[in-house]
Design a protein around this motif. Structure first.
Motif, PDB file in Angstrom:
ATOM      1  N   VAL A   1       0.836  -1.225   0.079  1.00 16.79           N
ATOM      2  CA  VAL A   1      -0.064   0.064   0.083  1.00 16.79           C
ATOM      3  C   VAL A   1       0.993   1.194  -0.047  1.00 16.79           C
ATOM      4  O   VAL A   1       0.356   2.202  -0.697  1.00 16.79           O
ATOM      5  CB  VAL A   1      -0.898   0.084   1.312  1.00 16.79           C
ATOM      6  N   SER A   2       2.059   1.413   0.816  1.00 15.94           N
ATOM      7  CA  SER A   2       2.923   2.225   0.888  1.00 15.94           C
ATOM      8  C   SER A   2       3.388   2.952  -0.381  1.00 15.94           C
ATOM      9  O   SER A   2       3.609   3.663  -0.905  1.00 15.94           O
ATOM     10  CB  SER A   2       3.859   2.267   1.987  1.00 15.94           C
ATOM     11  N   LEU A   3       3.974   1.778  -1.062  1.00 13.72           N
ATOM     12  CA  LEU A   3       4.667   1.494  -2.441  1.00 13.72           C
ATOM     13  C   LEU A   3       3.591   2.355  -3.571  1.00 13.72           C
ATOM     14  O   LEU A   3       3.864   3.186  -4.322  1.00 13.72           O
ATOM     15  CB  LEU A   3       5.048   0.353  -2.840  1.00 13.72           C
ATOM     16  N   SER A   4       2.392   1.852  -3.386  1.00 15.51           N
ATOM     17  CA  SER A   4       1.169   2.454  -4.277  1.00 15.51           C
ATOM     18  C   SER A   4       1.133   4.118  -4.191  1.00 15.51           C
ATOM     19  O   SER A   4       0.872   4.671  -5.069  1.00 15.51           O
ATOM     20  CB  SER A   4       0.076   1.512  -4.051  1.00 15.51           C
TER      21      SER A   4
ATOM     22  N   PHE B   1       0.825   9.589  -6.002  1.00 17.17           N
ATOM     23  CA  PHE B   1       1.080  10.948  -5.422  1.00 17.17           C
ATOM     24  C   PHE B   1       2.659  11.411  -5.909  1.00 17.17           C
ATOM     25  O   PHE B   1       3.411  10.876  -6.037  1.00 17.17           O
ATOM     26  CB  PHE B   1       0.644  11.340  -4.115  1.00 17.17           C
ATOM     27  N   ASP B   2       2.592  13.024  -5.893  1.00 16.40           N
ATOM     28  CA  ASP B   2       4.082  13.466  -6.173  1.00 16.40           C
ATOM     29  C   ASP B   2       4.298  14.672  -5.253  1.00 16.40           C
ATOM     30  O   ASP B   2       5.771  15.028  -5.052  1.00 16.40           O
ATOM     31  CB  ASP B   2       3.942  14.232  -7.581  1.00 16.40           C
TER      32      ASP B   2
ATOM     33  N   ILE C   1       5.175  10.869   4.519  1.00 13.92           N
ATOM     34  CA  ILE C   1       4.349  10.156   5.254  1.00 13.92           C
ATOM     35  C   ILE C   1       4.521   8.737   4.504  1.00 13.92           C
ATOM     36  O   ILE C   1       4.422   7.727   5.676  1.00 13.92           O
ATOM     37  CB  ILE C   1       2.800  10.744   5.271  1.00 13.92           C
ATOM     38  N   ALA C   2       4.516   8.417   3.503  1.00 13.86           N
ATOM     39  CA  ALA C   2       4.309   7.326   2.696  1.00 13.86           C
ATOM     40  C   ALA C   2       5.649   6.516   3.329  1.00 13.86           C
ATOM     41  O   ALA C   2       5.760   5.210   3.644  1.00 13.86           O
ATOM     42  CB  ALA C   2       4.256   7.216   1.295  1.00 13.86           C
ATOM     43  N   ARG C   3       6.849   7.289   3.225  1.00 15.50           N
ATOM     44  CA  ARG C   3       7.998   6.678   3.671  1.00 15.50           C
ATOM     45  C   ARG C   3       8.140   6.209   5.179  1.00 15.50           C
ATOM     46  O   ARG C   3       8.675   5.427   5.470  1.00 15.50           O
ATOM     47  CB  ARG C   3       9.232   7.846   3.465  1.00 15.50           C
TER      48      ARG C   3
ATOM     49  N   LEU D   1       6.119   3.069   5.449  1.00 10.07           N
ATOM     50  CA  LEU D   1       6.807   2.016   4.678  1.00 10.07           C
ATOM     51  C   LEU D   1       7.850   1.540   5.615  1.00 10.07           C
ATOM     52  O   LEU D   1       8.278   0.182   5.673  1.00 10.07           O
ATOM     53  CB  LEU D   1       7.473   2.612   3.457  1.00 10.07           C
ATOM     54  N   GLY D   2       8.504   2.519   6.363  1.00  5.84           N
ATOM     55  CA  GLY D   2       9.661   2.009   7.551  1.00  5.84           C
ATOM     56  C   GLY D   2       8.841   1.389   8.670  1.00  5.84           C
ATOM     57  O   GLY D   2       9.382   0.292   9.062  1.00  5.84           O
ATOM     58  N   PHE D   3       7.553   1.639   8.795  1.00  2.00           N
ATOM     59  CA  PHE D   3       6.997   0.783   9.967  1.00  2.00           C
ATOM     60  C   PHE D   3       6.740  -0.530   9.778  1.00  2.00           C
ATOM     61  O   PHE D   3       7.025  -1.439  10.645  1.00  2.00           O
ATOM     62  CB  PHE D   3       5.754   1.528  10.275  1.00  2.00           C
ATOM     63  N   PHE D   4       6.153  -0.552   8.581  1.00  2.00           N
ATOM     64  CA  PHE D   4       5.654  -1.843   7.991  1.00  2.00           C
ATOM     65  C   PHE D   4       6.921  -2.748   7.801  1.00  2.00           C
ATOM     66  O   PHE D   4       6.994  -4.219   8.158  1.00  2.00           O
ATOM     67  CB  PHE D   4       4.851  -1.995   6.758  1.00  2.00           C
ATOM     68  N   VAL D   5       7.850  -2.242   7.020  1.00  2.00           N
ATOM     69  CA  VAL D   5       9.253  -3.392   6.874  1.00  2.00           C
ATOM     70  C   VAL D   5       9.785  -3.647   8.196  1.00  2.00           C
ATOM     71  O   VAL D   5      10.420  -4.712   8.407  1.00  2.00           O
ATOM     72  CB  VAL D   5      10.020  -2.640   5.857  1.00  2.00           C
ATOM     73  N   SER D   6       9.797  -2.703   9.115  1.00  2.00           N
ATOM     74  CA  SER D   6      10.463  -3.054  10.428  1.00  2.00           C
ATOM     75  C   SER D   6       9.660  -4.263  11.089  1.00  2.00           C
ATOM     76  O   SER D   6      10.524  -5.134  11.713  1.00  2.00           O
ATOM     77  CB  SER D   6      10.172  -1.727  11.423  1.00  2.00           C
TER      78      SER D   6
END
Length: 392
Positions: free
Chosen positions: A92-95, A100-101, A108-110, A113-118
């Motif tokens: 979802v974060s990668l999507s 968005f640009d 926020i997405a980054r 992404l860090g939270f989930f990969v952790s």
């Protein structure tokens, strides 16, 4: 309910190990692509290295927050299901990057992404050490490291194909991670083991009891993120192409993946702390050598040595963690590793970017090398102090 096989020696849980390696490979592909791709996209938009480092720091902040949430989450949701949830969250974060640009939306997405990969990072490490006996721990850790590094190597290869201006690379990666989540669900149904639940307060107890391991992970994270986040910007500022900057990250990771099984064998047959010290020394010197090399081939060779050496610090720490700790202390150790990784990666991306801003592009890798050598010196001092304490 699945049960954990106990005893000093037992047959490895191959289904669990496969789930762990597939999951961490997906995490690594995501990180291997997003770090250089985001850096290059923001550089192309004339964003300063300091803000690029800030964006990378959002990823590290997500890593850190997850370490404090894993205790509560692991008590509410089974560990294997949390790994699947982490993979879905990554997709979802990668999507979001593909849709968005806006810079702050990317921050926020980054973070998420860090939270989930952790979550994937912590629970996979704990599960890995639960699912294999100590006689194979170094080699299994080496395979785990090879999968992670292979992911790091594969991720940047998408950049020359899709470029840096469109969201296709992010969208493709989101689909890939979602597929890995589905495969992980299938494998976990065949697993005989599960990640342990984290005990309350165990994180800080572990940090106090294992400072050498924390030092090794911080050094690895600093070197790793400095290499894959700021070095692509370093190359572009020196006039190299974006394709070369992206390929350098692949070259950083590919020899690393090939070297980790050998490092695992050395960890099972020689001094584990000795391997760690040699790795830190070689990683630091490799960073310092980069600005003095003119040939692109020589730079890429040095990058490969740097990657193999710096990642070996993590393989060493993971192996020693499984050797010395068991049960819920494995989860605490994995959470402490994630926190140490967050600290080291935030420092690596922000400080090296700031040094490049204030001084010159060449000052970045030299500063990174000096920091890694300082961590290595601290590790040497800690090992010597521990030996003197044992003798007395």
């Amino acid at each position: 309910m699945a049960h954990v096989v106990t005893g000093e020696d037992f047959a490895p849980d191959t289904a669990a190990l496969a789930a762990v390696i597939f999951g961490v490979t997906a995490f690594a592909v995501a990180q291997g692509l997003t770090y250089p791709l985001i850096s290059l996209v923001l550089e192309h938009r004339n964003v300063s290295p300091s803000l690029i480092g800030l964006n990378a720091g959002c990823f590290a902040a997500g890593l850190a927050v997850a370490t404090f949430a894993v205790t509560w989450l692991s008590r509410k949701v089974r560990g294997d299901r949390l790994i699947v949830a982490g993979l879905v969250g990554c997709a979802v974060s990668l999507s979001t990057f593909a849709t968005f640009d806006t810079f702050w939306v990317w921050c926020i997405a980054r973070f998420f992404l860090g939270f989930f990969v952790s979550l994937i990072f912590m629970l996979s490490e704990a599960w890995l050490n639960t699912a294999c006996p100590d006689r194979l721990r170094g080699r299994v850790s080496g395979l785990y490291g090879a999968g992670m590094c292979g992911g790091f190597a594969a991720g940047p290869l998408v950049i020359p194909i899709f470029g840096t201006e469109q969201g296709f690379a992010f969208a493709l990666l989101a689909v890939y991670v979602a597929c890995v989540a589905f495969l992980t669900i299938i494998l976990t149904r065949r697993a005989r083991t599960l990640p342990e639940q984290a005990a309350s307060g165990a994180l800080f107890k572990f940090v106090r009891s294992a400072p050498m391991l924390i030092c090794m992970v911080v050094a690895f994270a600093f070197a790793d993120i400095a290499a894959i986040s700021t070095m692509p910007v370093y190359f572009v500022r020196l006039g190299y192409s974006e394709a070369f900057a992206a390929i350098s990250v692949t070259v950083l990771a590919l020899p690393t993946a090939l070297a980790q099984p050998l490092v695992g064998w050395l960890l099972d047959t020689t001094s584990r702390f000795g391997v760690a010290i040699c790795s830190g020394l070689l990683a630091g010197l490799s960073f310092i050598a980069i600005p003095f090399l003119q040939s692109q081939a020589a730079i890429l060779v040095m990058f490969g040595i740097m990657g193999a050496a710096s990642f070996s610090l993590y393989t060493c720490a993971l192996t020693i963690l499984g050797e010395r700790y068991a049960g819920d202390r494995l989860v605490a150790g994995s959470a402490a590793f994630a926190l140490a990784y967050a600290v080291g990666s935030a420092a690596g991306s922000s400080s090296v970017g700031a040094v490049m801003d204030v001084y010159s592009p060449s000052a970045g890798p030299i500063a990174a090398g000096c920091v890694v050598l300082a961590f290595t010196a601290a590790l040497v001092a800690s090992v010597l102090r521990d030996r003197l304490r044992r003798r007395s």
